[in-house]
Design a protein around this motif. Structure first.
Motif, short mmCIF file in Angstrom:
data_model
loop_
_atom_site.label_atom_id
_atom_site.label_comp_id
_atom_site.label_asym_id
_atom_site.label_seq_id
_atom_site.Cartn_x
_atom_site.Cartn_y
_atom_site.Cartn_z
N LEU A 63 -37.89 -2.07 -16.59
CA LEU A 63 -38.42 -0.78 -17.05
C LEU A 63 -37.36 0.30 -17.16
N THR A 64 -36.17 0.06 -16.67
CA THR A 64 -35.14 1.10 -16.61
C THR A 64 -33.89 0.64 -17.35
N THR A 65 -33.32 1.57 -18.14
CA THR A 65 -32.06 1.32 -18.84
C THR A 65 -31.13 2.51 -18.62
N ILE A 66 -29.87 2.22 -18.30
CA ILE A 66 -28.88 3.26 -18.03
C ILE A 66 -27.66 3.01 -18.91
N PHE A 67 -27.25 4.04 -19.64
CA PHE A 67 -26.04 3.98 -20.47
C PHE A 67 -25.05 5.03 -19.96
N PHE A 68 -23.80 4.65 -19.84
CA PHE A 68 -22.76 5.58 -19.44
C PHE A 68 -21.52 5.34 -20.31
N ARG A 69 -21.01 6.42 -20.89
CA ARG A 69 -19.84 6.34 -21.75
C ARG A 69 -18.84 7.42 -21.34
N THR A 70 -17.57 7.05 -21.23
CA THR A 70 -16.54 8.03 -20.87
C THR A 70 -15.26 7.71 -21.63
N SER A 71 -14.51 8.74 -21.93
CA SER A 71 -13.23 8.57 -22.61
C SER A 71 -12.30 9.71 -22.22
N GLY A 72 -11.03 9.44 -22.24
CA GLY A 72 -10.03 10.45 -21.91
C GLY A 72 -8.76 10.22 -22.69
N SER A 112 -20.82 10.86 -21.05
CA SER A 112 -22.25 11.01 -21.31
C SER A 112 -23.02 9.97 -20.49
N LEU A 113 -24.18 10.39 -20.01
CA LEU A 113 -25.05 9.52 -19.21
C LEU A 113 -26.47 9.63 -19.74
N THR A 114 -27.11 8.49 -19.97
CA THR A 114 -28.49 8.46 -20.45
C THR A 114 -29.28 7.48 -19.58
N ILE A 115 -30.43 7.95 -19.08
CA ILE A 115 -31.32 7.12 -18.26
C ILE A 115 -32.71 7.16 -18.88
N GLY A 116 -33.24 6.01 -19.17
CA GLY A 116 -34.59 5.89 -19.72
C GLY A 116 -35.45 4.96 -18.88
N PHE A 128 -33.64 10.93 -19.59
CA PHE A 128 -32.77 12.01 -19.15
C PHE A 128 -31.36 11.72 -19.67
N SER A 129 -30.69 12.77 -20.14
CA SER A 129 -29.31 12.59 -20.62
C SER A 129 -28.47 13.79 -20.21
N ILE A 167 -8.41 26.59 -23.03
CA ILE A 167 -9.31 25.79 -22.20
C ILE A 167 -10.70 25.85 -22.80
N SER A 168 -11.36 24.72 -22.92
CA SER A 168 -12.75 24.69 -23.40
C SER A 168 -13.56 23.75 -22.51
N ARG A 169 -14.79 24.17 -22.23
CA ARG A 169 -15.73 23.40 -21.42
C ARG A 169 -17.07 23.38 -22.13
N ASN A 170 -17.53 22.21 -22.53
CA ASN A 170 -18.81 22.06 -23.22
C ASN A 170 -19.64 21.00 -22.50
N TRP A 171 -20.87 21.35 -22.17
CA TRP A 171 -21.74 20.37 -21.52
C TRP A 171 -23.20 20.69 -21.84
N GLY A 172 -24.05 19.70 -21.63
CA GLY A 172 -25.46 19.88 -21.91
C GLY A 172 -26.28 18.76 -21.29
N GLY A 173 -27.57 18.99 -21.20
CA GLY A 173 -28.49 18.00 -20.65
C GLY A 173 -29.84 18.08 -21.34
N GLN A 174 -30.57 16.98 -21.31
CA GLN A 174 -31.88 16.92 -21.95
C GLN A 174 -32.80 16.01 -21.16
N VAL A 175 -34.07 16.41 -21.08
CA VAL A 175 -35.10 15.57 -20.48
C VAL A 175 -36.29 15.56 -21.43
N SER A 176 -36.89 14.40 -21.64
CA SER A 176 -38.04 14.28 -22.53
C SER A 176 -39.08 13.36 -21.90
N TYR A 177 -40.34 13.64 -22.24
CA TYR A 177 -41.45 12.91 -21.65
C TYR A 177 -42.49 12.65 -22.73
#
Length: 299
Positions: A63-72, A112-116, A128-129, A167-177
């Motif tokens: 029932l649960t899926t988790i995606f995580f992506r990172t780069s530098g 980025s992190l996404t949990i469904g 949630f992302s 310097i720049s900092r950009n971030w965000g989050g989302q939750v949906s139901y």
């Protein structure tokens, strides 16, 4: 790398090195008024890039899926530019020489992190992302320009040492139901927040009486800060029938922005703004058969 059907990871590493040398010569003559101009310029640029990235997919249960992506990445860049220009008009000659050097180091990290998760078999689910990007750019440079005149005017000299920090900092989050009301009808609720901020500091220094770069040139120095935030709240109703479907939604978007520009400690520009947008929308699709369809959209 695949440890099992529930866990998978993919990684990569890239490196590049690019060097470019560009040389240009030009000769121009103007007959009205009579003037001759010659120019020689050369540019030498070297850029390197080192990037690493990783992607992870994890299914701890059915029932649960988790995606995580990172780069530098890290990117050093050097640029040399020199030019000489001579202009002959009547008996006067103007000569200008320019030499410019910049060295910039750029660091960037994005994740980025996404949990469904499905809450039941009827379509109820929640997700949630979260994502963010962080970028730092540090640069130093030298700029020297000298213009001489045979007409007797004083030489014009520009001798600067430049420091650039961005310097720049950009971030965000989302939750949906999603809540199913029946087999063909459902309600959707989502909320998201994004925030972008940046700071730019350019210091241009000239020489003091002892020959050291300690005097701030206010004409070429600026410090600025920018901030922007946005919220998105959406409530929607969706119905899927045999030959038609429609979606009704209402979104509210509060946003806030701020900008400030200064020279040393003196603020020369300051702006603030708050806005709230309301956006109703409708999407209707009718398909009497496989070869015909009618779509209506309103927003």
């Amino acid at each position: 790398i695949e440890g099992s059907k529930k866990f998978r990871i993919t990684s990569s590493l890239r490196y590049s090195d690019n060097s470019n040398l560009f040389i240009s010569d030009s000769h121009s003559e103007y007959f009205s008024p009579s003037r001759i101009s010659t120019q020689h310029s050369s540019t030498d640029n070297n850029r390197k890039n080192l990037n690493a990235s990783s992607y992870i997919e994890w299914k701890p249960d059915s029932l649960t899926t988790i995606f995580f992506r990172t780069s530098g990445g890290y990117s050093p860049n050097t640029n040399w530019r020199s030019s000489e220009t001579k202009s002959f008009a009547n008996s006067d000659t103007t000569s200008t020489s320019n030499n410019n050097y910049t060295k910039t180091d750029t660091y960037q990290v994005s994740s980025s992190l996404t949990i469904g998760r499905k809450l039941n078999d009827k379509g109820r689910n929640i997700s949630f992302s979260l994502n963010g990007t962080f970028r730092d750019e540090n640069g130093v440079g030298q700029n020297y320009s000298k213009t001489t005149y045979t007409s007797g005017s004083d030489d014009l000299i520009l001798d600067q040492s430049i420091i650039n920090d961005n310097i720049s900092r950009n971030w965000g989050g989302q939750v949906s139901y999603v809540e199913p009301l029946s087999e063909k009808n459902s309600i959707m609720l989502s909320y998201s927040y994004t925030q972008n901020s940046s700071k730019r500091d350019r210091k241009t220094m000239t020489k003091d009486d002892e020959g050291n770069y300690t005097v701030l040139d206010k004409n070429y120095s600026r410090k600025s800060e920018n901030f922007f935030s946005n919220q998105y709240i959406n409530l929607g109703f969706q119905s899927q029938q045999e030959k038609y479907e429609y979606n009704l939604s209402l979104s509210i978007q509060p946003s806030y922005s701020r900008r400030e520009t200064a020279v040393e400690d003196s603020i020369i520009e300051k702006q603030k703004q708050s806005v709230v947008d309301y956006s109703p929308s409708l999407r209707f699709a009718y398909r009497p058969n496989d070869n015909k369809s009618l779509n209506i959209d309103y927003s």
